[in-house]
Motif scaffolding. Structure first.
Motif, PDB file in Angstrom:
ATOM      1  N   LYS A   1      72.997 -37.793  -5.668  1.00  0.00           N
ATOM      2  CA  LYS A   1      74.290 -37.913  -6.343  1.00  0.00           C
ATOM      3  C   LYS A   1      75.441 -38.426  -5.464  1.00  0.00           C
ATOM      4  O   LYS A   1      75.584 -39.623  -5.289  1.00  0.00           O
ATOM      5  CB  LYS A   1      74.644 -36.580  -7.006  1.00  0.00           C
ATOM      6  CG  LYS A   1      73.483 -36.094  -7.926  1.00  0.00           C
ATOM      7  CD  LYS A   1      73.919 -35.536  -9.210  1.00  0.00           C
ATOM      8  CE  LYS A   1      72.753 -34.906  -9.953  1.00  0.00           C
ATOM      9  NZ  LYS A   1      72.739 -35.071 -11.372  1.00  0.00           N
TER      10      LYS A   1
ATOM     11  N   THR B   1      64.828 -35.661  -8.041  1.00  0.00           N
ATOM     12  CA  THR B   1      63.576 -35.052  -8.483  1.00  0.00           C
ATOM     13  C   THR B   1      62.482 -35.254  -7.432  1.00  0.00           C
ATOM     14  O   THR B   1      61.768 -34.320  -7.072  1.00  0.00           O
ATOM     15  CB  THR B   1      63.146 -35.676  -9.833  1.00  0.00           C
ATOM     16  OG1 THR B   1      64.124 -35.336 -10.815  1.00  0.00           O
ATOM     17  CG2 THR B   1      61.795 -35.174 -10.276  1.00  0.00           C
TER      18      THR B   1
ATOM     19  N   ASN C   1      74.572 -26.632 -11.248  1.00  0.00           N
ATOM     20  CA  ASN C   1      73.932 -27.158 -12.446  1.00  0.00           C
ATOM     21  C   ASN C   1      73.859 -26.131 -13.566  1.00  0.00           C
ATOM     22  O   ASN C   1      73.948 -26.460 -14.744  1.00  0.00           O
ATOM     23  CB  ASN C   1      72.522 -27.664 -12.106  1.00  0.00           C
ATOM     24  CG  ASN C   1      72.147 -28.818 -12.998  1.00  0.00           C
ATOM     25  OD1 ASN C   1      72.553 -28.860 -14.154  1.00  0.00           O
ATOM     26  ND2 ASN C   1      71.399 -29.757 -12.477  1.00  0.00           N
TER      27      ASN C   1
ATOM     28  N   ASP D   1      68.726 -27.000  -2.389  1.00  0.00           N
ATOM     29  CA  ASP D   1      68.786 -28.186  -3.243  1.00  0.00           C
ATOM     30  C   ASP D   1      70.254 -28.587  -3.321  1.00  0.00           C
ATOM     31  O   ASP D   1      71.039 -28.019  -4.088  1.00  0.00           O
ATOM     32  CB  ASP D   1      68.202 -27.874  -4.621  1.00  0.00           C
ATOM     33  CG  ASP D   1      68.193 -29.115  -5.509  1.00  0.00           C
ATOM     34  OD1 ASP D   1      68.871 -30.098  -5.155  1.00  0.00           O
ATOM     35  OD2 ASP D   1      67.520 -29.086  -6.554  1.00  0.00           O
TER      36      ASP D   1
HETATM   37  C1  LIG Z   1      70.338 -29.433  -8.304  1.00  0.00           C
HETATM   38  C2  LIG Z   1      69.567 -30.626  -8.767  1.00  0.00           C
HETATM   39  N1  LIG Z   1      68.384 -30.901  -8.208  1.00  0.00           N
HETATM   40  C3  LIG Z   1      67.650 -31.974  -8.573  1.00  0.00           C
HETATM   41  C4  LIG Z   1      68.077 -32.811  -9.565  1.00  0.00           C
HETATM   42  C5  LIG Z   1      67.259 -33.994  -9.967  1.00  0.00           C
HETATM   43  O1  LIG Z   1      67.862 -35.147  -9.516  1.00  0.00           O
HETATM   44  P1  LIG Z   1      67.601 -36.557 -10.276  1.00  0.00           P
HETATM   45  O2  LIG Z   1      68.207 -36.447 -11.635  1.00  0.00           O
HETATM   46  O3  LIG Z   1      68.257 -37.576  -9.379  1.00  0.00           O
HETATM   47  O4  LIG Z   1      66.122 -36.744 -10.320  1.00  0.00           O
HETATM   48  C6  LIG Z   1      69.314 -32.574 -10.175  1.00  0.00           C
HETATM   49  C7  LIG Z   1      69.816 -33.448 -11.248  1.00  0.00           C
HETATM   50  O5  LIG Z   1      70.769 -33.185 -11.923  1.00  0.00           O
HETATM   51  C8  LIG Z   1      70.073 -31.449  -9.770  1.00  0.00           C
HETATM   52  O6  LIG Z   1      71.238 -31.158 -10.339  1.00  0.00           O
END
Ligand SMILES: Cc1ncc(COP(=O)(O)O)c(C=O)c1O
Length: 422
Positions: free
Chosen positions: A260, A114, A204, A232
Motif C-alpha cells: 500500500k 497477499t 483493516n 502484517d
Molecule cells: C493487513 C493486510 N494484509 C494483507 C492485505 C492483502 O494485500 P493485497 O490486497 O495487496 O493483496 C491487505 C489488503 O487490504 C491488508 O489490509
C-alpha cells in the motif's frame, strides 16, 4: 434514476467482468466509474468530484498521481520494465526500504500484500519446523485459501465458496487485545505454533489500536516459545510512522509484510525480516518466486515514494488533518441528533453510528455498522469517497480546502440522512 455515463459503463462492465468489478472488495462499494484523480480528489466520468478518504483502500498515501513517483516510474520504464535478471533499481529499492524501516536485515519484493503474507507464513513454518499460525478475529491477511476467514455461527472458518475447511486446519483464531487468550493458545499448542501474525494496529478490522503492553506481550510470548512474530504492515507500514507500526509502537517483529503506502499507488509489496530467517529462501529450500517481482516500475516507485516520505515528512500534517476530522465529524453528527463513534489514528480512523469502547472485533460489532454502511453510499452521493467499512484514510495531499469541503459535504449528508431514513 437518471442514466449517467457511470451506470452505462457499469452496465457494459457487467457483461465482461463478474459484477463489473475486478476485486470482490469493490462489490459493496460505490459502482461509480472514475475518470481521473489528483491529490486528494477524484472526478467521476459524469464530472462530479469527491474528496477521497478511501485512497484506493490505502495506497494513495501521497495523494493521487504524485509527480515525483510518476516521473521516476516514467524514467525507469523507458529503459525496460522486467528483465529476468537483476538491475540497479531493485537493489536501491531494497536498500532504501531497509534503511527506512531500520530493523530488518533483508527484504524481497512481491506484487501484492497477499503474496507477501504467504511468503512470511511459509518462512515462519520453515524456520520453526512447526505448522500452526496464531491470528486474530477480524484481521485480513489477503484473499487466499489459507488466510481468508469469516465467522459463521460464532466460529471462524472459510469465507468463500471453493475454500476447503482443511485449508484453515493449522490456523488458530483468537480475539485481539486479549493477553489471556494468547496465553491459553500457547498453553494448548505452544510446541506447534510457528508464528503469530497480526497487524500492529488492527486497521483493516476497524482501526483498533493495541492496548498498552499488548504488543510487548506478543513479542515476549513468541520469543519465550521460539515462535516468530510477524507484523502484517501492509496498511500500517510507512503510514502510522515512517518505520510503520514497528516504529510507532517500538516493537521489533521477526518478519513483516509491506505494501500500500510504500509506492504511491504503484502495485508493489514486500516482506522483510531477520537475516537468519530470510536467508532460508536460499539456504533451506524455501521457495519464493514471482515473474514480476522487483520490476523496474515498482522499484522506482518505492525509491521515489520513500524519498518523499523521508525528505518531506507528511506525518504532522496528516496528524492535524485527521485529528480535526475525528473531532468534527461526531460533533456535526451530534448537532443533527446522531451519535457517531470514532476511534483509531488520524491517518486511518473508523467511523460508525453508535457508541462502544472498541478494543477488538467483537466490541466493534456493538456499533451500528449496518447503518454506517448505508450512510457511506449517501456520503458518496454527497461527494465524499468512502466505503461502508467505516475506515477513513488521510493522505499527505489533504489540505485546508479538502478539509472544508469534507466537513461541509458531511454536514449536508448527515442533515439529509434523516430524510433518507424516515
Ligand atoms: C493487513 C493486510 N494484509 C494483507 C492485505 C492483502 O494485500 P493485497 O490486497 O495487496 O493483496 C491487505 C489488503 O487490504 C491488508 O489490509
Amino acid at each position: 434514476m437518471t442514466l449517467t455515463t457511470s451506470t452505462d459503463l457499469l452496465d457494459r462492465a457487467e457483461s465482461s467482468t463478474p459484477g463489473g468489478v475486478h476485486s470482490n472488495v469493490r462489490l459493496a462499494g460505490p459502482r461509480t466509474f472514475i475518470a481521473r484523480a489528483a491529490g486528494a480528489r477524484l472526478w467521476d466520468v459524469d464530472g462530479k468530484d469527491y474528496v477521497d478518504h478511501l485512497l484506493g483502500q490505502g495506497p494513495n498515501f501521497l495523494g493521487h498521481a504524485p509527480a515525483p513517483v510518476l516521473d521516476a516510474v516514467d524514467r525507469a520504464s523507458r529503459d525496460g520494465i522486467i528483465f529476468g535478471g537483476q538491475h540497479r533499481l531493485e537493489l536501491e529499492a531494497a536498500e532504501t526500504l531497509l534503511s527506512t524501516i531500520g530493523w530488518a536485515d533483508m527484504v524481497r519484493f512481491t506484487v501484492t500484500g497477499t503474496e507477501a503474507v504467504q511468503a512470511a507464513i511459509r518462512l515462519a513454518r520453515a524456520h520453526t519446523g512447526r505448522s500452526r499460525i496464531l491470528r486474530f478475529e477480524g484481521q485480513y491477511h489477503g484473499w487466499l485459501d489459507n488466510v481468508l476467514l469469516a465467522p459463521t455461527n460464532g466460529r471462524w472458518g472459510p469465507a468463500s465458496a471453493g475454500q476447503l475447511r482443511g485449508d484453515l486446519d493449522h490456523t488458530i483464531v483468537i480475539p485481539w487485545n486479549d493477553t489471556s487468550a494468547v496465553d491459553a493458545a500457547f498453553k494448548l499448542y505452544g510446541d506447534d505454533i510457528a508464528a503469530i501474525i497480526t497487524e500492529p494496529a488492527m486497521i483493516n478490522a476497524g482501526a483498533i489500536p493495541p492496548q498498552p503492553g499488548y504488543l510487548e506481550h506478543l513479542r515476549r510470548t513468541t520469543t519465550d516459545h521460539d515462535a516468530l512474530l510477524i507484523f502484517d504492515e501492509v496498511i500500517t507500514g510507512f503510514r502510522l510512522a515512517l518505520g510503520g507500526g514497528a516504529e510507532a509502537f517500538q516493537i521489533t517483529p521477526d518478519l513483516a509484510t509491506y505494501g500500500k503506502a510504500m509506492a504511491g499507488g504503484v502495485p508493489v509489496a514486500a516482506f522483510a525480516g531477520r537475516g537468519d530467517i530470510m536467508e532460508r529462501i536460499v539456504t533451506s529450500g524455501v521457495n519464493h518466486s514471482g515473474t514480476l517481482n522487483g520490476n523496474a516500475i515498482g522499484s522506482a516507485a518505492v525509491i521515489a515514494t520513500l524519498a518523499q516520505l523521508r525528505d518531506n515528512p507528511p506525518y504532522e500534517r496528516i496528524h492535524d488533518h485527521g485529528t480535526t476530522l475525528m473531532r468534527q465529524l461526531p460533533r456535526i453528527a451530534a448537532d443533527h441528533g446522531y451519535t457517531l463513534n470514532v476511534h483509531g489514528f488520524p491517518a486511518a480512523f473508523h467511523l460508525s453510528f453508535g457508541a462502544a469502547a472498541v478494543s477488538d472485533w467483537r466490541s466493534l460489532q456493538q456499533l451500528d455498522l449496518a447503518q454506517y454502511d448505508r450512510f457511506s453510499h449517501h456520503l458518496v452521493d454527497h461527494g465524499i469517497w468512502v466505503t461502508g467499512r467505516g475506515i477513513w484514510y488521510t493522505s499527505a495531499a489533504h489540505g485546508p480546502q479538502e478539509l472544508a469541503d469534507a466537513l461541509e459535504r458531511f454536514e449536508t449528508a448527515i442533515a439529509t440522512w434523516t430524510a433518507a431514513t424516515s
